[in-house]
Design a protein around this motif. Structure first.
Motif, PDB file in Angstrom:
ATOM      1  N   HIS A 199       0.848  -1.272  -0.070  1.00  0.00           N
ATOM      2  CA  HIS A 199       0.197   0.004   0.050  1.00  0.00           C
ATOM      3  C   HIS A 199       0.884   1.288  -0.068  1.00  0.00           C
ATOM      4  O   HIS A 199       1.895   1.325   0.888  1.00  0.00           O
ATOM      5  CB  HIS A 199      -0.987  -0.076   1.113  1.00  0.00           C
ATOM      6  CG  HIS A 199      -1.491   1.405   1.499  1.00  0.00           C
ATOM      7  ND1 HIS A 199      -1.558   2.246   2.355  1.00  0.00           N
ATOM      8  CD2 HIS A 199      -2.444   1.922   0.655  1.00  0.00           C
ATOM      9  CE1 HIS A 199      -2.203   3.187   2.321  1.00  0.00           C
ATOM     10  NE2 HIS A 199      -2.893   3.196   1.496  1.00  0.00           N
ATOM     11  N   ALA A 234      -3.346   1.332  -4.084  1.00  0.00           N
ATOM     12  CA  ALA A 234      -3.301   2.745  -3.965  1.00  0.00           C
ATOM     13  C   ALA A 234      -1.583   2.966  -3.834  1.00  0.00           C
ATOM     14  O   ALA A 234      -1.507   4.011  -2.661  1.00  0.00           O
ATOM     15  CB  ALA A 234      -4.219   3.453  -2.676  1.00  0.00           C
ATOM     16  N   ASP A 236     -13.300   8.600   4.066  1.00  0.00           N
ATOM     17  CA  ASP A 236     -14.331   7.741   3.988  1.00  0.00           C
ATOM     18  C   ASP A 236     -14.336   6.854   5.188  1.00  0.00           C
ATOM     19  O   ASP A 236     -15.003   5.735   5.239  1.00  0.00           O
ATOM     20  CB  ASP A 236     -14.443   6.760   2.845  1.00  0.00           C
ATOM     21  CG  ASP A 236     -12.948   6.300   2.417  1.00  0.00           C
ATOM     22  OD1 ASP A 236     -12.059   6.326   3.043  1.00  0.00           O
ATOM     23  OD2 ASP A 236     -13.256   5.572   1.383  1.00  0.00           O
ATOM     24  N   ALA A 275      -7.601   4.187  -6.120  1.00  0.00           N
ATOM     25  CA  ALA A 275      -8.440   4.639  -5.211  1.00  0.00           C
ATOM     26  C   ALA A 275      -8.543   6.131  -5.779  1.00  0.00           C
ATOM     27  O   ALA A 275      -7.923   7.162  -5.833  1.00  0.00           O
ATOM     28  CB  ALA A 275      -7.720   4.737  -3.859  1.00  0.00           C
ATOM     29  N   ASP A 320      -8.348   9.379  -3.613  1.00  0.00           N
ATOM     30  CA  ASP A 320      -7.166   9.556  -2.932  1.00  0.00           C
ATOM     31  C   ASP A 320      -6.303  11.063  -3.047  1.00  0.00           C
ATOM     32  O   ASP A 320      -6.263  11.632  -4.110  1.00  0.00           O
ATOM     33  CB  ASP A 320      -6.126   8.425  -3.780  1.00  0.00           C
ATOM     34  CG  ASP A 320      -4.730   8.309  -2.779  1.00  0.00           C
ATOM     35  OD1 ASP A 320      -4.265   9.125  -1.923  1.00  0.00           O
ATOM     36  OD2 ASP A 320      -4.260   7.174  -2.869  1.00  0.00           O
ATOM     37  N   ALA A 351     -12.800   5.495  -3.122  1.00  0.00           N
ATOM     38  CA  ALA A 351     -12.255   5.410  -1.848  1.00  0.00           C
ATOM     39  C   ALA A 351     -11.072   6.362  -1.596  1.00  0.00           C
ATOM     40  O   ALA A 351     -10.465   6.987  -2.656  1.00  0.00           O
ATOM     41  CB  ALA A 351     -11.796   3.930  -1.587  1.00  0.00           C
ATOM     42  N   SER A 352     -10.924   6.564  -0.241  1.00  0.00           N
ATOM     43  CA  SER A 352      -9.635   7.217   0.144  1.00  0.00           C
ATOM     44  C   SER A 352      -8.334   6.690   0.156  1.00  0.00           C
ATOM     45  O   SER A 352      -8.273   5.489  -0.396  1.00  0.00           O
ATOM     46  CB  SER A 352      -9.788   8.008   1.526  1.00  0.00           C
ATOM     47  OG  SER A 352      -9.646   6.749   2.392  1.00  0.00           O
ATOM     48  N   HIS A 353      -7.379   7.185   0.456  1.00  0.00           N
ATOM     49  CA  HIS A 353      -5.966   6.551   0.397  1.00  0.00           C
ATOM     50  C   HIS A 353      -6.104   5.362   1.332  1.00  0.00           C
ATOM     51  O   HIS A 353      -5.423   4.564   1.071  1.00  0.00           O
ATOM     52  CB  HIS A 353      -4.775   7.556   0.855  1.00  0.00           C
ATOM     53  CG  HIS A 353      -3.456   6.949   0.784  1.00  0.00           C
ATOM     54  ND1 HIS A 353      -3.064   6.881  -0.728  1.00  0.00           N
ATOM     55  CD2 HIS A 353      -2.488   6.817   1.522  1.00  0.00           C
ATOM     56  CE1 HIS A 353      -1.792   6.351  -0.616  1.00  0.00           C
ATOM     57  NE2 HIS A 353      -1.346   6.466   0.825  1.00  0.00           N
ATOM     58  N   VAL A 376      -7.862   3.152   1.608  1.00  0.00           N
ATOM     59  CA  VAL A 376      -8.723   2.099   1.017  1.00  0.00           C
ATOM     60  C   VAL A 376      -8.767   0.730   1.892  1.00  0.00           C
ATOM     61  O   VAL A 376      -9.937   0.155   1.909  1.00  0.00           O
ATOM     62  CB  VAL A 376      -8.668   2.009  -0.470  1.00  0.00           C
ATOM     63  CG1 VAL A 376      -7.242   1.398  -0.800  1.00  0.00           C
ATOM     64  CG2 VAL A 376      -9.619   1.051  -1.106  1.00  0.00           C
ATOM     65  N   SER A 412     -11.223   1.313   4.391  1.00  0.00           N
ATOM     66  CA  SER A 412     -12.570   1.878   4.352  1.00  0.00           C
ATOM     67  C   SER A 412     -13.315   0.607   3.366  1.00  0.00           C
ATOM     68  O   SER A 412     -14.460   0.358   3.425  1.00  0.00           O
ATOM     69  CB  SER A 412     -12.537   3.135   3.616  1.00  0.00           C
ATOM     70  OG  SER A 412     -11.976   3.147   2.402  1.00  0.00           O
ATOM     71  N   ARG A 413     -12.355   0.022   2.689  1.00  0.00           N
ATOM     72  CA  ARG A 413     -13.037  -1.201   1.628  1.00  0.00           C
ATOM     73  C   ARG A 413     -12.034  -2.260   1.430  1.00  0.00           C
ATOM     74  O   ARG A 413     -11.955  -2.657   0.614  1.00  0.00           O
ATOM     75  CB  ARG A 413     -12.843  -0.417   0.302  1.00  0.00           C
ATOM     76  CG  ARG A 413     -13.747   0.801   0.168  1.00  0.00           C
ATOM     77  CD  ARG A 413     -15.202   0.878   0.540  1.00  0.00           C
ATOM     78  NE  ARG A 413     -15.639  -0.091  -0.749  1.00  0.00           N
ATOM     79  CZ  ARG A 413     -16.281   0.337  -1.749  1.00  0.00           C
ATOM     80  NH1 ARG A 413     -16.159   1.686  -2.110  1.00  0.00           N
ATOM     81  NH2 ARG A 413     -16.945  -0.518  -2.744  1.00  0.00           N
TER      82      ARG A 413
END
Length: 285
Positions: free
Chosen positions: A114, A138, A194, A234, A237, A261-263, A265, A268-269
């Protein structure tokens, strides 16, 4: 403004200078063919042989706990998982450390990185025939001679330079180095917009600072040139511009999935992240 912070802010705010490298508009992003929550339920070894060990490498301003949701899902799917602490002190040193971790792993490996962790796995996998796939979440996917800071500045969109503060830390051989942290008041919006605010506050309190030397150090040969790769982009991001993630993934010939999604991810996901990792693991068995 502190000189190091000013330099990083300017680098991350540079206008797009290589947009022409994108060529035609990107193809439609790859979408998971089945539900991201779906996972293998068998364990251990099957007719395809032993399942690979999934090694998860976090990036800057995070720690291994950011993979918790993904780890639970992979373990339920029967995969052995390892999530080591990434030192975040320098690219060559961090790469060497990850190689030492891999040396203790038996059998095939799928390496997942990541953010800055993508640069680390790109170097650590070089020449290791046990690494069957590289997965970039990301993440930076550098080529030889490129740094994370340089790649983040290729396209506009990052606001990281305005959210970090520099701090000094002692170097083992004497002298001091500079590391960066995301200011706690800005962490939620910058890194994990997020993620619930309470969870983001915990992440801010436990964030791992990254040495500026790690972001500025140039990469060596890239393992993605010889090892199949997957990438999760993402689109929200704010650390790495999504356009940069797309450009790096296309250059590497990665199998690409895109998610809003945000950085952060992986926090959050995690179901989507797991789906991409499982796709890589299955395809390379």
């Amino acid at each position: 403004m502190h000189p190091t912070r000013r330099t990083l802010a300017l680098a991350l705010a540079l206008p797009a200078t290589v947009a022409s490298l994108l060529g035609a508009a990107p193809a439609a992003p790859a979408r998971p063919a089945s539900s991201p929550a779906a996972a293998d339920t068998d364990t251990g070894t099957d007719r395809h042989g032993p399942k690979p060990t999934i090694v998860l490498v976090h990036g800057a301003f995070a720690d291994a706990s950011s993979w918790s949701g993904t780890i639970r899902r992979l373990q339920r799917a029967g995969y052995p998982v390892l999530a080591p602490a990434n030192p975040l002190r320098g690219l060559a040193a961090d790469t060497a450390y990850l190689r030492s971790v891999l040396a203790a792993v038996e059998g095939p490996v799928v390496l997942v990185g990541h953010s800055y962790g993508g640069a680390v796995i790109s170097g650590a996998a070089l020449g290791d025939r046990r690494v069957k796939a590289l997965v970039y979440i990301a993440a930076f996917t550098p080529d030889k001679g490129e740094s994370a800071a340089e790649l983040a500045a290729k396209f506009p969109g990052s606001t990281l330079g305005d959210a970090v503060s520099p701090r000094s830390y002692p170097l083992p051989g004497g002298g001091t180095g500079t590391e960066l942290v995301i200011e706690r008041a800005k962490f939620h919006e910058q890194f994990a917009a997020d993620v619930p605010a309470a969870d983001a506050a915990v992440m801010a309190a436990t964030q791992r600072p990254v040495a500026t030397a790690a972001l500025e150090e140039k990469a060596g040969e890239a393992a993605w040139r010889t090892i199949p790769s997957w990438a999760l982009i993402a689109t929200a991001d704010k650390n790495i511009p999504p356009a940069a993630e797309w450009w790096m993934a296309r250059r590497a010939g990665s199998h690409i999935t895109e998610v809003d999604a945000s950085h952060a991810v992986a926090v959050s996901r995690p179901a989507v992240v797991t789906h991409v990792i499982l796709a890589a693991a299955r395809a390379t068995r």
